[in-house]
Design an enzyme around this catalytic site. Sequence first.
Site, PDB file in Angstrom:
ATOM      1  N   ASP A 176      -3.525   7.428   6.747  1.00 38.71           N
ATOM      2  CA  ASP A 176      -2.193   7.010   6.313  1.00 38.71           C
ATOM      3  C   ASP A 176      -1.202   7.283   7.426  1.00 38.71           C
ATOM      4  OD1 ASP A 176      -2.912   6.218   3.692  1.00 38.71           O
ATOM      5  OD2 ASP A 176      -2.830   8.285   2.996  1.00 38.71           O
ATOM      6  N   ASP A 213      -2.707  -0.063   1.477  1.00 36.87           N
ATOM      7  CA  ASP A 213      -1.898   0.258   0.294  1.00 36.87           C
ATOM      8  C   ASP A 213      -0.743  -0.732   0.147  1.00 36.87           C
ATOM      9  OD1 ASP A 213      -3.516   2.542   0.017  1.00 36.87           O
ATOM     10  OD2 ASP A 213      -2.116   3.777   1.153  1.00 36.87           O
TER      11      ASP A 213
END
Length: 192
Positions: A145, A168
């Site tokens: 991330d 995401d």
Amino acid sequence: MSKRNIAILTIFLALLIDQASKIYVKTHFSIGEEVTVFSNWFLLHFTENNGMAWGFEFGGKSGKLFLTIFRIFAVFGILYWLISSIKKNTHTAVIIAIALVFSGAVGNIIDSVFYGVIFDAPAYGVATLFAENPYGELMHGRVVDMLYFPIYEGENFTFFNAIFNGADSFITIGVILLFLFNKQAFPKETEK
């Protein structure tokens, strides 16, 4: 362009953007390293998690394996939905939405399945792609991330403190499109 080709192009571009950004960050940033992109509201902040939102853990190693296998089955369900939507000539926005959700799911599965066996995990410094001593094993990789938008940071509060990735984002955009085009995505059967 046919809806099938639109879906393929969407999937290809989304996976390319997702994996290229993850590999770049993993091989150029140390864990926790952060750079400002725009002012203080858009940062690249490198972190990893075991695959659940906000870094939640799910039953250790066996939970991670279960989560990865569940995601793989879910991706096949999404792929079936995409193929049947193309065959039904569903609205193009719905095809793009399903393709984005599919791409995002596949992008995070790639991390979970393969990153443990292709990257190392140095205590300090950046990771090596195709490392001699990888940090994990197949099906037990960590999800990368890096996108961080702390829109407001107070003394004891940060508005929107989630750190996420391209996959995401594609899932979120796809779901928003499905919501906006819900009548085309989920048409009601006409009564006879």
